[in-house]
Every structure is written in C-alpha cells, then in structure tokens.
Write an enzyme that holds these catalytic residues in place. Sequence first.
Site, mmCIF file in Angstrom:
data_model
loop_
_atom_site.group_PDB
_atom_site.id
_atom_site.type_symbol
_atom_site.label_atom_id
_atom_site.label_comp_id
_atom_site.label_asym_id
_atom_site.label_seq_id
_atom_site.Cartn_x
_atom_site.Cartn_y
_atom_site.Cartn_z
ATOM 1 C CG ASP A 1 -13.460 6.570 13.008
ATOM 2 O OD1 ASP A 1 -13.451 5.739 11.909
ATOM 3 O OD2 ASP A 1 -12.708 7.206 13.533
ATOM 4 C CB VAL B 1 -5.824 -1.794 4.235
ATOM 5 C CG1 VAL B 1 -6.221 -3.313 4.197
ATOM 6 C CG2 VAL B 1 -4.529 -1.793 5.153
ATOM 7 C CB SER C 1 -11.192 1.359 9.063
ATOM 8 O OG SER C 1 -10.584 1.222 8.036
ATOM 9 C CB ALA C 2 -13.705 2.057 4.484
ATOM 10 C CG ASP C 3 -8.526 -0.535 6.059
ATOM 11 O OD1 ASP C 3 -8.698 -0.004 5.048
ATOM 12 O OD2 ASP C 3 -7.561 -0.270 6.829
ATOM 13 C CE LYS D 1 0.447 1.758 14.842
ATOM 14 N NZ LYS D 1 0.255 1.650 13.180
ATOM 15 C CE LYS E 1 -6.885 7.130 5.811
ATOM 16 N NZ LYS E 1 -7.202 7.481 7.127
ATOM 17 C CD GLU F 1 -1.191 0.627 3.587
ATOM 18 O OE1 GLU F 1 -1.774 1.780 3.543
ATOM 19 O OE2 GLU F 1 -1.544 -0.076 4.575
HETATM 20 N N1 PSU Z 1 -2.928 1.526 10.724
HETATM 21 C C1 PSU Z 1 -1.413 1.450 10.642
HETATM 22 N N2 PSU Z 1 -0.729 2.113 9.849
HETATM 23 C C2 PSU Z 1 -1.202 2.701 8.596
HETATM 24 C C3 PSU Z 1 -2.634 2.501 8.706
HETATM 25 C C4 PSU Z 1 -3.173 2.146 9.577
HETATM 26 O O1 PSU Z 1 -0.918 0.987 11.777
HETATM 27 O O2 PSU Z 1 -0.538 3.224 7.988
HETATM 28 C C5 PSU Z 1 -3.168 3.122 7.438
HETATM 29 C C6 PSU Z 1 -3.610 2.214 6.214
HETATM 30 O O3 PSU Z 1 -3.343 2.769 5.232
HETATM 31 C C7 PSU Z 1 -5.100 1.838 6.808
HETATM 32 C C8 PSU Z 1 -5.346 3.139 7.011
HETATM 33 O O4 PSU Z 1 -5.632 1.274 5.734
HETATM 34 O O5 PSU Z 1 -4.636 3.762 7.731
HETATM 35 C C9 PSU Z 1 -6.861 3.022 7.930
HETATM 36 O O6 PSU Z 1 -7.445 4.450 7.768
HETATM 37 P P1 PSU Z 1 -8.814 4.515 8.505
HETATM 38 O O7 PSU Z 1 -8.610 4.385 10.022
HETATM 39 O O8 PSU Z 1 -9.100 6.082 8.159
HETATM 40 O O9 PSU Z 1 -9.799 3.920 7.614
HETATM 41 MN MN MN Z 2 -12.315 6.240 10.183
#
Ligand code: PSU
Ligand code: MN
Length: 304
Positions: A139, A107, A141-143, A160, A87, A25
Amino acid sequence: MNSYLSMSDEVRQALADGKPVVALESTIISHGMPYPQNVETAMRVEQTIRDHGAVPATIAIIGGKLKAGCTAEEIEYLGKKGQAVIKASRRDLPVLVARGEDGATTVTTTMMIAAMAGIRVFATGGIGGVHRGAETTMDISADLEELAQTQVMVICAGAKSILDLGLTLEYLETKGVPVIGYGTDELPAFYTRHSGFGVDYRIDSPQELAKAFKVKQDLGLQGGMLVTNPIPEQYSMPAKVINNAIDEAIAEAQRLGIKGKKTTPFLLAKIKDITGGDSLAANIELVLNNARLAAQTAVALTKM
Ligand code: PSU
Ligand code: MN
C-alpha cells in the site's frame, strides 16, 4: 487545453493575467473532515488565500468535468455528500469522466488538474505515502508517483504517522522529489512538529521556495516539490495522545480488514473519534497555515 477541463472565469482570467493562483483539493472536504466543518474550513481556506493576494482554485470532478475553481455551491455539495462522493485518484479519472460522474480529487488528481490548468502551487493538509506494513500490503499512495512526475509545488504539514515516514522519505528520494522543511530541518508529522526524520533542505521564506521551484521548472525537471510546513506550536497536539490514537486506529483497521482506497479515510475518521475532535481542530489550523504560505509563495512566483 483539453475539452474536459473547466476553469472558473476568475481562475482563467487570473492565469491569463499572470496573477497568483493556489490549487486546493476536494478529498480533504469529502473524506478528510466531517460536515459541516469540512465546508466551513474549505471556505475559510479560500478566504485566507484571497487575504494573502492570490486566487483560490478548489479542484474537483463535477459531472465528468475537471473543475479548476469550484463554486461555493459545489463545495457545499461535495461536503454534504461526504464519503458518498467517489475518491478519485489517477486510475479513476478515465471512467469517471467518461461516465459524467462526480469525484473528489486527492493530492494526485489535484496535481494533475492543476498542471493541466497551469497552476503551480497547491496547498493541502497531508499527503498519502508508504503505509506501515507496505512491505507485505504494497500500500503506497499514488500521491508519491504523482509528485515524481507532475510539476506542481505541494505545500502540506508533513505526513501523518499512519504512514511509515522513513519509507515515505526513501521513496521520494528515489523518485527525485525535493522534500523541503519550511523553517525547520525536521519533517513535521502533521499533528505534531516533530517526527525525528530530517528533510532534504530547510527554506525560510516564500521567496526562496518560489526561486527553487522556478529553477526546477527552468531546468525542465519533471515532478513536483514537497514543502512541509509545521503546524503552529499553539495548535500542535501532544505526541503521546496522537500516536496512541493512530496505533489504535491502525489496529482497528486491521481487525476490520480495511484495504485499498478506504484505508486513509477510515484512519482519519477513527483518529478524529478517538481524540474527541481535538485532531480536527488541529487539522483545520494546519490547513489554514498552509494556505497562507501557499498564497505568499504563489505571489512570489509571479514576480520572477
Ligand atoms: N492525508 C491526510 N488528509 C487527507 C488525505 C491524506 O492527512 O485528506 C487524503 C488526500 O486527498 C490524499 C489521500 O491525497 O488522502 C491519499 O489517499 P491514499 O492514501 O488512498 O492514496
Ligand atoms: Mn493506498
């Protein structure tokens, strides 16, 4: 093949020849680490994948093209521009591509573009998940939704504890995403090997990982597989140090009213500042460790 996808010659050839390819990524480059360590790490990760017999495909959006296989110049560009790069998650793709803009893939979007290209294995550091306090902020994540629908194996070092790990596991269970511990029964927590939460299955070899993923594909089951690979012992951080840093970072984010897509990058940068760079060193090592396992697994998959 869609006209927005642009594969490097090396990646296209490798896939055509049935050779192993590992997706990487770009948000980890632009938003996950500071310059120049981000670029150095990205290049070392690519080299590690090559050293283990696979072809790296760093994924990003450049000038509106969905790139599978960035050049060293493109990686340098994304790394130098850092947080000024957009992003890009799933919801961002249509407008960014239509406008011919650049975007760093999370991701989510890395899985999407990998799947379009035909890449089955993806190595990263950590995934997004259900944030602490999601019961009021919503909140999530879309992941997690991408893992539910896109057939790519994601190899990470767990999540984390900026996230609510228990709720993240519940969400993945609901969505039918297998959570595998590599050589462990316990979900690793990124900087540390222990979280106190169990995984669904422990798997001890790249061959067995490849086989489980192959079966998932053969059965036509949609969605990915999440492999959590613990940080090597010698690089892991003391739990107390890192957990205090995370608590402090979350409190600061709340004070400043940080929301939405800014939350994760803000917390990552803050934790790095609080730990005086120790977390960055750990972060680099765990990514290299994941790259190694991903390459070995991609190699095993091509032999099945
Ligand atoms: N967690 C990490 N390192 C990262 C990310 C998440 O420990 O770099 C990044 C990844 O690209 C992940 C994104 O897909 O943050 C998730 O962001 P959000 O929580 O806004 O969905
Ligand atoms: Mn988010």
